[in-house]
Design a protein around this motif. Structure first.
Motif, PDB file in Angstrom:
ATOM      1  N   VAL A 184     -51.500   1.723  16.047  1.00 16.25           N
ATOM      2  CA  VAL A 184     -52.433   2.549  17.010  1.00 16.25           C
ATOM      3  C   VAL A 184     -51.713   3.473  18.176  1.00 16.25           C
ATOM      4  CG1 VAL A 184     -54.291   2.518  18.820  1.00 16.25           C
ATOM      5  CG2 VAL A 184     -54.304   0.879  16.718  1.00 16.25           C
ATOM      6  N   LEU A 185     -50.683   2.740  18.447  1.00 12.43           N
ATOM      7  CA  LEU A 185     -49.804   3.507  19.546  1.00 12.43           C
ATOM      8  C   LEU A 185     -48.572   4.041  18.959  1.00 12.43           C
ATOM      9  CD1 LEU A 185     -50.037   1.049  22.789  1.00 12.43           C
ATOM     10  CD2 LEU A 185     -51.522   3.078  22.144  1.00 12.43           C
ATOM     11  N   PHE A 186     -48.120   5.432  19.717  1.00 11.33           N
ATOM     12  CA  PHE A 186     -46.933   6.022  19.347  1.00 11.33           C
ATOM     13  C   PHE A 186     -46.054   5.929  20.373  1.00 11.33           C
ATOM     14  CE2 PHE A 186     -44.540  10.046  19.173  1.00 11.33           C
ATOM     15  CZ  PHE A 186     -43.826   9.581  18.169  1.00 11.33           C
ATOM     16  N   ARG A 187     -44.934   5.381  20.153  1.00 10.05           N
ATOM     17  CA  ARG A 187     -43.729   5.389  21.394  1.00 10.05           C
ATOM     18  C   ARG A 187     -42.562   6.262  20.924  1.00 10.05           C
ATOM     19  NH1 ARG A 187     -46.053   0.237  21.034  1.00 10.05           N
ATOM     20  NH2 ARG A 187     -46.735  -0.809  22.865  1.00 10.05           N
ATOM     21  N   GLN A 188     -42.241   6.955  22.181  1.00 11.71           N
ATOM     22  CA  GLN A 188     -41.219   8.208  21.816  1.00 11.71           C
ATOM     23  C   GLN A 188     -40.340   8.249  23.133  1.00 11.71           C
ATOM     24  OE1 GLN A 188     -42.023  12.158  21.174  1.00 11.71           O
ATOM     25  NE2 GLN A 188     -40.946  11.980  19.140  1.00 11.71           N
ATOM     26  N   ASP A 189     -39.232   8.158  23.033  1.00 16.01           N
ATOM     27  CA  ASP A 189     -38.080   8.454  24.167  1.00 16.01           C
ATOM     28  C   ASP A 189     -38.451   9.959  24.675  1.00 16.01           C
ATOM     29  OD1 ASP A 189     -37.266   5.998  23.936  1.00 16.01           O
ATOM     30  OD2 ASP A 189     -35.338   6.365  22.846  1.00 16.01           O
ATOM     31  N   ARG A 190     -38.456  10.029  25.891  1.00 12.11           N
ATOM     32  CA  ARG A 190     -38.699  11.388  26.525  1.00 12.11           C
ATOM     33  C   ARG A 190     -37.647  11.493  27.553  1.00 12.11           C
ATOM     34  NH1 ARG A 190     -43.178  14.531  24.711  1.00 12.11           N
ATOM     35  NH2 ARG A 190     -43.713  13.868  22.711  1.00 12.11           N
ATOM     36  N   VAL A 191     -37.274  12.775  28.187  1.00 14.13           N
ATOM     37  CA  VAL A 191     -36.386  12.821  29.266  1.00 14.13           C
ATOM     38  C   VAL A 191     -37.266  13.363  30.503  1.00 14.13           C
ATOM     39  CG1 VAL A 191     -34.785  14.669  30.727  1.00 14.13           C
ATOM     40  CG2 VAL A 191     -34.626  14.049  27.988  1.00 14.13           C
ATOM     41  N   THR A 192     -37.533  12.371  31.576  1.00 14.96           N
ATOM     42  CA  THR A 192     -38.357  12.218  32.672  1.00 14.96           C
ATOM     43  C   THR A 192     -37.734  12.635  33.739  1.00 14.96           C
ATOM     44  OG1 THR A 192     -38.020   9.996  32.879  1.00 14.96           O
ATOM     45  CG2 THR A 192     -39.811  10.711  31.205  1.00 14.96           C
ATOM     46  N   GLY A 193     -36.342  13.009  33.796  1.00 18.45           N
ATOM     47  CA  GLY A 193     -35.890  13.498  35.164  1.00 18.45           C
ATOM     48  C   GLY A 193     -34.258  13.776  34.842  1.00 18.45           C
ATOM     49  N   GLU A 194     -33.570  13.918  35.839  1.00 19.08           N
ATOM     50  CA  GLU A 194     -32.302  14.259  35.990  1.00 19.08           C
ATOM     51  C   GLU A 194     -31.558  13.035  35.502  1.00 19.08           C
ATOM     52  OE1 GLU A 194     -28.869  16.166  35.250  1.00 19.08           O
ATOM     53  OE2 GLU A 194     -30.866  17.162  35.976  1.00 19.08           O
ATOM     54  N   GLY A 195     -30.912  12.940  33.975  1.00 18.64           N
ATOM     55  CA  GLY A 195     -30.255  11.681  33.770  1.00 18.64           C
ATOM     56  C   GLY A 195     -31.341  10.560  33.420  1.00 18.64           C
ATOM     57  N   ARG A 196     -32.641  10.732  33.194  1.00 15.01           N
ATOM     58  CA  ARG A 196     -33.481   9.620  33.075  1.00 15.01           C
ATOM     59  C   ARG A 196     -34.261   9.759  31.957  1.00 15.01           C
ATOM     60  NH1 ARG A 196     -37.356   8.941  38.042  1.00 15.01           N
ATOM     61  NH2 ARG A 196     -38.199   7.347  36.460  1.00 15.01           N
ATOM     62  N   VAL A 197     -34.081   8.777  30.969  1.00 19.58           N
ATOM     63  CA  VAL A 197     -35.006   8.783  29.810  1.00 19.58           C
ATOM     64  C   VAL A 197     -35.854   7.396  29.608  1.00 19.58           C
ATOM     65  CG1 VAL A 197     -34.765   8.716  27.166  1.00 19.58           C
ATOM     66  CG2 VAL A 197     -33.086  10.020  28.454  1.00 19.58           C
ATOM     67  N   ALA A 198     -37.006   7.849  29.357  1.00 25.55           N
ATOM     68  CA  ALA A 198     -38.195   6.669  29.382  1.00 25.55           C
ATOM     69  C   ALA A 198     -38.778   6.826  28.095  1.00 25.55           C
ATOM     70  CB  ALA A 198     -39.088   6.776  30.582  1.00 25.55           C
ATOM     71  N   GLN A 199     -39.628   5.565  27.566  1.00 24.74           N
ATOM     72  CA  GLN A 199     -40.176   5.548  26.439  1.00 24.74           C
ATOM     73  C   GLN A 199     -41.610   5.693  26.700  1.00 24.74           C
ATOM     74  OE1 GLN A 199     -41.178   1.740  24.202  1.00 24.74           O
ATOM     75  NE2 GLN A 199     -39.513   2.879  22.768  1.00 24.74           N
ATOM     76  N   VAL A 200     -42.191   6.768  26.652  1.00 23.96           N
ATOM     77  CA  VAL A 200     -43.514   7.098  26.774  1.00 23.96           C
ATOM     78  C   VAL A 200     -44.693   6.724  25.514  1.00 23.96           C
ATOM     79  CG1 VAL A 200     -43.109   9.327  28.200  1.00 23.96           C
ATOM     80  CG2 VAL A 200     -43.525   9.581  25.675  1.00 23.96           C
ATOM     81  N   VAL A 201     -45.733   6.367  26.065  1.00 26.48           N
ATOM     82  CA  VAL A 201     -46.852   5.856  24.932  1.00 26.48           C
ATOM     83  C   VAL A 201     -47.972   6.836  24.812  1.00 26.48           C
ATOM     84  CG1 VAL A 201     -48.048   3.796  24.459  1.00 26.48           C
ATOM     85  CG2 VAL A 201     -46.036   3.369  25.883  1.00 26.48           C
ATOM     86  N   LYS A 202     -48.219   7.023  23.598  1.00 26.15           N
ATOM     87  CA  LYS A 202     -49.446   8.007  23.196  1.00 26.15           C
ATOM     88  C   LYS A 202     -50.319   7.115  22.109  1.00 26.15           C
ATOM     89  CE  LYS A 202     -48.741  12.304  22.976  1.00 26.15           C
ATOM     90  NZ  LYS A 202     -48.263  13.547  22.184  1.00 26.15           N
ATOM     91  N   LEU A 203     -51.730   7.688  21.913  1.00 28.35           N
ATOM     92  CA  LEU A 203     -52.294   7.202  20.969  1.00 28.35           C
ATOM     93  C   LEU A 203     -51.894   7.921  19.548  1.00 28.35           C
ATOM     94  CD1 LEU A 203     -55.921   7.131  22.458  1.00 28.35           C
ATOM     95  CD2 LEU A 203     -54.497   5.244  21.586  1.00 28.35           C
ATOM     96  N   ARG A 204     -51.504   7.409  18.538  1.00 24.14           N
ATOM     97  CA  ARG A 204     -51.117   7.975  17.365  1.00 24.14           C
ATOM     98  C   ARG A 204     -52.031   9.168  17.012  1.00 24.14           C
ATOM     99  NH1 ARG A 204     -50.946   7.015  11.948  1.00 24.14           N
ATOM    100  NH2 ARG A 204     -52.274   5.262  12.292  1.00 24.14           N
ATOM    101  N   THR A 205     -51.464  10.270  16.776  1.00 23.33           N
ATOM    102  CA  THR A 205     -52.456  11.322  16.180  1.00 23.33           C
ATOM    103  C   THR A 205     -52.026  11.783  14.955  1.00 23.33           C
ATOM    104  OG1 THR A 205     -51.458  12.967  17.306  1.00 23.33           O
ATOM    105  CG2 THR A 205     -53.134  12.235  18.349  1.00 23.33           C
ATOM    106  N   LEU A 206     -50.831  11.477  14.343  1.00 20.85           N
ATOM    107  CA  LEU A 206     -50.190  12.112  13.144  1.00 20.85           C
ATOM    108  C   LEU A 206     -49.821  11.053  12.280  1.00 20.85           C
ATOM    109  CD1 LEU A 206     -47.733  14.686  14.718  1.00 20.85           C
ATOM    110  CD2 LEU A 206     -49.840  14.867  13.893  1.00 20.85           C
TER     111      LEU A 206
END
Length: 491
Positions: free
Chosen positions: A313-335
């Motif tokens: 149901v959920l889709f997790r992906q690493d995203r750049v969220t700031g200078e030198g910061r990478v976090a795993q964001v969560v979304k509802l899966r659409t694809l």
């Protein structure tokens, strides 16, 4: 570069021993703190005197609340900023407004007549104490004390003129430590050249510079100057820019301007840690409230995704969220699950089902990211987080893209509410993101959140197709035939 800084330091120490050479940067920092405390101390003194004169001193809680509110309003409005031109009359309007705004809160403690007297006394005495404080500072500056070292960016004719004004008018509390400019050093300047434009941050740090006065420089383009000034902003120096057409009046409040003996300056905004802390507190509170409120909606959408598309149901992906910061964001899966979600820019239509397209159009698939906001990985409002592969690529291909990481990434943003999402112009998105960072305020965050909510509602409601109207026959008057009108097509 080291030779530039050493030679500049020697020239600096021999020019005015009582200012910088005797005590070094520590003395300059101490003098800066003393001048920074002058206006808040004057405001507090004026408010205490106003409470005594108005008779409100018998209500200590009311006086404490009122004084704290007035000082907070003045500080939030930038009225405690360390100005070059110490003219208290420029802040008269802001002082009057700050003295009047908190008065309705005191109705529970004081009668209306005493409140009116308290407001009038506060405005008058705060302004009077500021006049006395600024007069004392000017007198101290004329004796060569508490002077602040400044560097002039641009060693042209105008820059040399500004440096000469700082030397001549010691009451301004500035003394020119030197110039920063490209090209061969000039020998006809009143102070030495401390370094090149690319060395501005090093010059500010090495010499304890408190002010950077940006004048015209024919050796540096404006777009290059933006990057240099942004790189120097974390060092703590106040930056003022002299407008090119400075002899023309600007539609800017006088309280927001500064000047050096008739030459207007525009102070650049800084991003103090207090504002970032306030933004984080706002994100935490609103994120928790929204997270609780939309939990039933997220659960219903998760069930719909599970029934229509199957797990996960959920889709997790690493995203750049700031200078030198990478976090795993969560979304509802659409694809549909595919092999390269981290390196594919365009989404093929066959991978997105009708439910997924609706979720992406309404951005409801991003509601689980409220958990990232509460955890501190993201902010409610800010530049959109990007995948590390594309963030690294765009950093080298798109001008100013790296500047977006000065603010934490957000669930929504200034670019998003202007329709700059998906496969739109990256240059425009970067421009809107950096505009948001430069002009951030709590009010701007509130506006963006309101526009985002309105956009989600509009996208979620079914659109009604407009009914085509049949062309009406031309009206005929009695006994006469309507004239024939010939419509010419646009060539």
């Amino acid at each position: 570069m080291a030779d530039h800084l050493i030679s500049g330091r020697r020239a600096l120490d021999t020019r005015r021993p009582g200012s910088q050479g005797a005590g070094g940067p520590a003395v300059a920092r101490g003098g800066r703190l003393a001048r920074l405390a002058a206006l808040p101390a004057a405001d507090a003194t004026g408010l205490v005197a106003a409470c005594v004169v108005s008779g409100a001193v018998g209500k200590p809680l009311a006086c404490t609340v009122y004084a704290t509110a007035v000082i907070s309003i003045l500080a939030a409005g930038g009225q405690h900023r360390l100005r070059i031109c110490l003219r208290a009359s420029d802040q008269a309007g802001q002082i009057l407004a700050a003295a009047a705004l908190p008065l309705p809160v005191l109705l529970a403690w004081l009668p209306e007549r005493r409140l009116l007297v308290l407001g009038i006394c506060s405005a008058g005495l705060v302004l009077g104490c500021r006049v006395a404080a600024t007069a004392a500072l000017r007198a101290v500056h004329r004796r060569g004390l508490l002077a602040e070292p400044a560097v002039v960016v641009g060693a042209g004719t105008f820059g040399a003129y500004v440096a000469e004004l700082m030397e001549t008018h010691q009451e301004l509390g500035l003394w020119p430590a030197g110039f920063v400019d490209d090209g061969p050093p000039r020998r006809d300047l009143p102070v030495p050249t401390l370094g090149t434009l690319s060395e501005l941050a090093e010059v500010v740090q090495a010499h304890g510079i408190g002010r950077v006065i940006v004048c015209f420089s024919s050796n540096c383009r404006d777009e290059d100057m933006v990057a240099l000034l942004r790189a120097s902003s974390p060092l703590g120096a106040d930056v003022c820019v002299a407008p090119r057409l400075y002899e023309l009046g600007m539609a800017v409040p006088r309280g927001s301007l500064d000047e050096i003996w008739g030459v207007p300056l525009i102070p650049l905004r800084r991003r103090p840690r207090v504002r970032l802390a306030a933004k984080r507190a706002f994100d935490l509170f609103v994120g928790l409230v929204l997270g609780i409120a939309v939990t039933p909606v997220v659960l219903a959408l998760a069930v719909a995704v599970r029934l229509r598309s199957g797990p996960p149901v959920l889709f997790r992906q690493d995203r750049v969220t700031g200078e030198g910061r990478v976090a795993q964001v969560v979304k509802l899966r659409t694809l549909e699950v595919h092999g390269d979600p981290d390196t594919r820019w365009e989404v093929p239509g066959e991978l997105c089902r009708p439910l997924g397209r609706w979720l992406r159009a309404t951005h409801l698939d991003e509601l689980p990211q409220l958990a990232n906001v509460v955890r501190g990985d993201m902010s409610l409002v800010g530049p959109r987080p990007e995948r590390p592969y594309f963030a690294q690529r765009f950093r080298h291909e798109v001008p100013r893209y790296a500047d977006r990481t000065r603010m934490p990434a957000g669930l929504t943003g200034w670019a998003q509410v202007h329709g700059l999402t998906g496969d739109t112009s990256l240059a425009e998105r970067v421009r809107f993101d950096n505009y948001y960072i430069e002009y951030w305020s709590p009010w701007l965050d509130a506006v963006i959140l309101a526009r985002t909510a309105a956009g989600v509602v509009r996208a979620a409601l079914p659109s009604r197709p407009a009914r085509a109207r049949a062309p009406r026959a031309p009206r005929r008057s009695r006994g006469r035939t309507a004239p024939t009108v010939t419509v010419r097509a646009w060539p």
